[in-house]
Write a protein that holds these residues in place. Structure first.
Motif, PDB file in Angstrom:
ATOM      1  N   ARG A 250       3.409   6.340 -10.001  1.00 20.73           N
ATOM      2  CA  ARG A 250       4.504   7.289 -10.237  1.00 20.73           C
ATOM      3  C   ARG A 250       5.855   6.593 -10.392  1.00 20.73           C
ATOM      4  NH1 ARG A 250       3.721  12.785  -6.762  1.00 20.73           N
ATOM      5  NH2 ARG A 250       1.588  13.227  -7.380  1.00 20.73           N
ATOM      6  N   GLY A 251       5.861   5.252 -10.360  1.00 20.23           N
ATOM      7  CA  GLY A 251       7.090   4.512 -10.599  1.00 20.23           C
ATOM      8  C   GLY A 251       7.777   3.958  -9.371  1.00 20.23           C
ATOM      9  N   ALA A 252       7.128   4.010  -8.218  1.00 18.57           N
ATOM     10  CA  ALA A 252       7.740   3.460  -7.006  1.00 18.57           C
ATOM     11  C   ALA A 252       7.693   1.936  -7.031  1.00 18.57           C
ATOM     12  CB  ALA A 252       7.034   3.989  -5.762  1.00 18.57           C
ATOM     13  N   CYS A 253       8.759   1.340  -6.528  1.00 19.90           N
ATOM     14  CA  CYS A 253       8.871  -0.119  -6.474  1.00 19.90           C
ATOM     15  C   CYS A 253       8.845  -0.654  -5.044  1.00 19.90           C
ATOM     16  CB  CYS A 253      10.165  -0.557  -7.153  1.00 19.90           C
ATOM     17  SG  CYS A 253      10.231  -0.117  -8.891  1.00 19.90           S
ATOM     18  N   GLU A 254       8.953   0.247  -4.058  1.00 18.21           N
ATOM     19  CA  GLU A 254       8.963  -0.160  -2.659  1.00 18.21           C
ATOM     20  C   GLU A 254       8.483   1.021  -1.825  1.00 18.21           C
ATOM     21  OE1 GLU A 254      12.120  -2.877  -0.848  1.00 18.21           O
ATOM     22  OE2 GLU A 254      12.772  -0.903  -0.140  1.00 18.21           O
ATOM     23  N   VAL A 255       7.815   0.716  -0.705  1.00 20.90           N
ATOM     24  CA  VAL A 255       7.346   1.746   0.223  1.00 20.90           C
ATOM     25  C   VAL A 255       7.953   1.469   1.591  1.00 20.90           C
ATOM     26  CG1 VAL A 255       5.350   2.817   1.346  1.00 20.90           C
ATOM     27  CG2 VAL A 255       5.142   1.981  -1.002  1.00 20.90           C
ATOM     28  N   HIS A 256       8.549   2.483   2.184  1.00 26.24           N
ATOM     29  CA  HIS A 256       9.080   2.393   3.545  1.00 26.24           C
ATOM     30  C   HIS A 256       8.181   3.170   4.495  1.00 26.24           C
ATOM     31  CE1 HIS A 256      13.589   1.602   2.459  1.00 26.24           C
ATOM     32  NE2 HIS A 256      12.773   0.753   1.875  1.00 26.24           N
ATOM     33  N   ILE A 257       8.048   2.641   5.710  1.00 23.89           N
ATOM     34  CA  ILE A 257       7.265   3.289   6.760  1.00 23.89           C
ATOM     35  C   ILE A 257       8.034   3.123   8.060  1.00 23.89           C
ATOM     36  CG2 ILE A 257       5.083   3.311   8.035  1.00 23.89           C
ATOM     37  CD1 ILE A 257       3.856   1.793   5.620  1.00 23.89           C
ATOM     38  N   ASN A 258       8.189   4.176   8.813  1.00 24.06           N
ATOM     39  CA  ASN A 258       8.794   4.086  10.144  1.00 24.06           C
ATOM     40  C   ASN A 258       7.686   4.152  11.181  1.00 24.06           C
ATOM     41  OD1 ASN A 258      11.499   4.065   9.224  1.00 24.06           O
ATOM     42  ND2 ASN A 258      11.402   6.267   8.931  1.00 24.06           N
ATOM     43  N   VAL A 259       7.730   3.240  12.148  1.00 25.04           N
ATOM     44  CA  VAL A 259       6.717   3.177  13.204  1.00 25.04           C
ATOM     45  C   VAL A 259       7.435   2.990  14.532  1.00 25.04           C
ATOM     46  CG1 VAL A 259       4.708   1.907  14.080  1.00 25.04           C
ATOM     47  CG2 VAL A 259       5.070   2.099  11.618  1.00 25.04           C
ATOM     48  N   ASP A 260       6.996   3.717  15.546  1.00 20.70           N
ATOM     49  CA  ASP A 260       7.571   3.530  16.880  1.00 20.70           C
ATOM     50  C   ASP A 260       7.276   2.111  17.368  1.00 20.70           C
ATOM     51  OD1 ASP A 260       8.469   6.169  16.983  1.00 20.70           O
ATOM     52  OD2 ASP A 260       6.588   6.869  17.863  1.00 20.70           O
ATOM     53  N   GLU A 261       8.274   1.482  17.975  1.00 22.88           N
ATOM     54  CA  GLU A 261       8.127   0.099  18.446  1.00 22.88           C
ATOM     55  C   GLU A 261       6.964  -0.054  19.414  1.00 22.88           C
ATOM     56  OE1 GLU A 261      10.795  -3.570  20.215  1.00 22.88           O
ATOM     57  OE2 GLU A 261      11.628  -1.549  20.247  1.00 22.88           O
ATOM     58  N   VAL A 262       6.744   0.937  20.269  1.00 18.60           N
ATOM     59  CA  VAL A 262       5.679   0.841  21.268  1.00 18.60           C
ATOM     60  C   VAL A 262       4.286   1.026  20.677  1.00 18.60           C
ATOM     61  CG1 VAL A 262       7.184   1.589  23.149  1.00 18.60           C
ATOM     62  CG2 VAL A 262       5.841   3.282  21.890  1.00 18.60           C
ATOM     63  N   ASP A 263       4.193   1.474  19.448  1.00 11.55           N
ATOM     64  CA  ASP A 263       2.903   1.725  18.799  1.00 11.55           C
ATOM     65  C   ASP A 263       2.384   0.435  18.158  1.00 11.55           C
ATOM     66  OD1 ASP A 263       0.667   2.829  17.696  1.00 11.55           O
ATOM     67  OD2 ASP A 263       1.713   4.494  16.726  1.00 11.55           O
ATOM     68  N   VAL A 264       1.961  -0.470  19.013  1.00 10.10           N
ATOM     69  CA  VAL A 264       1.566  -1.817  18.588  1.00 10.10           C
ATOM     70  C   VAL A 264       0.381  -1.788  17.630  1.00 10.10           C
ATOM     71  CG1 VAL A 264       0.752  -4.066  19.405  1.00 10.10           C
ATOM     72  CG2 VAL A 264       2.520  -2.834  20.676  1.00 10.10           C
ATOM     73  N   ASP A 265      -0.606  -0.952  17.884  1.00  3.92           N
ATOM     74  CA  ASP A 265      -1.787  -0.902  17.008  1.00  3.92           C
ATOM     75  C   ASP A 265      -1.406  -0.473  15.594  1.00  3.92           C
ATOM     76  OD1 ASP A 265      -3.473  -1.729  19.033  1.00  3.92           O
ATOM     77  OD2 ASP A 265      -4.073   0.304  19.580  1.00  3.92           O
ATOM     78  N   THR A 266      -0.542   0.523  15.489  1.00  2.30           N
ATOM     79  CA  THR A 266      -0.119   0.988  14.170  1.00  2.30           C
ATOM     80  C   THR A 266       0.712  -0.073  13.469  1.00  2.30           C
ATOM     81  OG1 THR A 266      -0.216   3.280  14.899  1.00  2.30           O
ATOM     82  CG2 THR A 266       1.119   2.821  12.948  1.00  2.30           C
ATOM     83  N   ARG A 267       1.582  -0.744  14.213  1.00  7.26           N
ATOM     84  CA  ARG A 267       2.374  -1.818  13.616  1.00  7.26           C
ATOM     85  C   ARG A 267       1.456  -2.916  13.076  1.00  7.26           C
ATOM     86  NH1 ARG A 267       5.927  -3.384  18.283  1.00  7.26           N
ATOM     87  NH2 ARG A 267       6.379  -5.160  16.958  1.00  7.26           N
ATOM     88  N   ARG A 268       0.445  -3.284  13.846  1.00  9.15           N
ATOM     89  CA  ARG A 268      -0.515  -4.303  13.379  1.00  9.15           C
ATOM     90  C   ARG A 268      -1.255  -3.827  12.121  1.00  9.15           C
ATOM     91  NH1 ARG A 268      -3.047  -4.959  18.781  1.00  9.15           N
ATOM     92  NH2 ARG A 268      -1.553  -6.201  19.895  1.00  9.15           N
ATOM     93  N   PHE A 269      -1.619  -2.552  12.088  1.00  9.33           N
ATOM     94  CA  PHE A 269      -2.304  -1.984  10.929  1.00  9.33           C
ATOM     95  C   PHE A 269      -1.464  -2.176   9.668  1.00  9.33           C
ATOM     96  CE2 PHE A 269      -2.655   1.783   8.149  1.00  9.33           C
ATOM     97  CZ  PHE A 269      -3.971   1.660   7.728  1.00  9.33           C
TER      98      PHE A 269
END
Length: 155
Positions: free
Chosen positions: A112-131
């Motif tokens: 669809r023309g996106a050049c960058e993806v942003h994601i916000n993750v809680d700092e304490v959510d280590v498993d999601t950050r690793r993912f």
């Protein structure tokens, strides 16, 4: 993957997506609208060209979703995508469904023309950050040695 198929959600899927988002919020004790309010909003959102929701299903049973928005940015000739939510039911995690949702999300917004993806993750959510890090996302701007942070203010 756990025999899940990923497809783009339609307005007729708004109730399902609303329930999944409420499940996600309940899992993390996050306040917010009830499932029917989410569904009502998704009925409108799913028809917008700047919104994308992918739905993961196992034998036509919903097991997860990804919700993304797109917006213009002066940093690229294309769009900036925000992965607002990515959720897989807890009993089906670690089976590749989240990875499939993420990879298909990136492909779909890029188409669809996106050049960058942003994601916000809680700092304490280590498993999601690793993912997300395992899939090439970082919280350090190239050339910098400090982490990016997200700030918010409810209005």
């Amino acid at each position: 993957m756990a025999n899940a198929q990923v497809r783009q959600a339609r307005a007729s899927d708004a109730d399902v997506v609303g329930r999944l988002l409420r499940e996600f919020n309940d899992e993390f004790d996050t306040r917010g609208p009830e499932a029917d309010a989410f569904a009502r909003r998704f009925h409108q959102l799913l028809d917008r060209p700047d919104v994308l929701v992918l739905l993961a299903e196992n034998n036509s049973h919903p097991v997860g979703f990804a919700y993304l928005t797109l917006r213009p940015t002066p940093y690229y000739d294309g769009l900036l995508a925000q992965l607002e939510e990515l959720y897989v039911r807890p009993d089906l995690r670690d089976q590749g469904i989240g990875t499939e949702l993420l990879l298909e999300s990136v492909d779909a917004v890029q188409a669809r023309g996106a050049c960058e993806v942003h994601i916000n993750v809680d700092e304490v959510d280590v498993d999601t950050r690793r993912f997300y890090e395992r899939h090439g996302f970082t919280n350090i701007q190239p050339g910098a040695d400090y982490r990016m942070l997200c700030y918010l203010r409810e209005l």
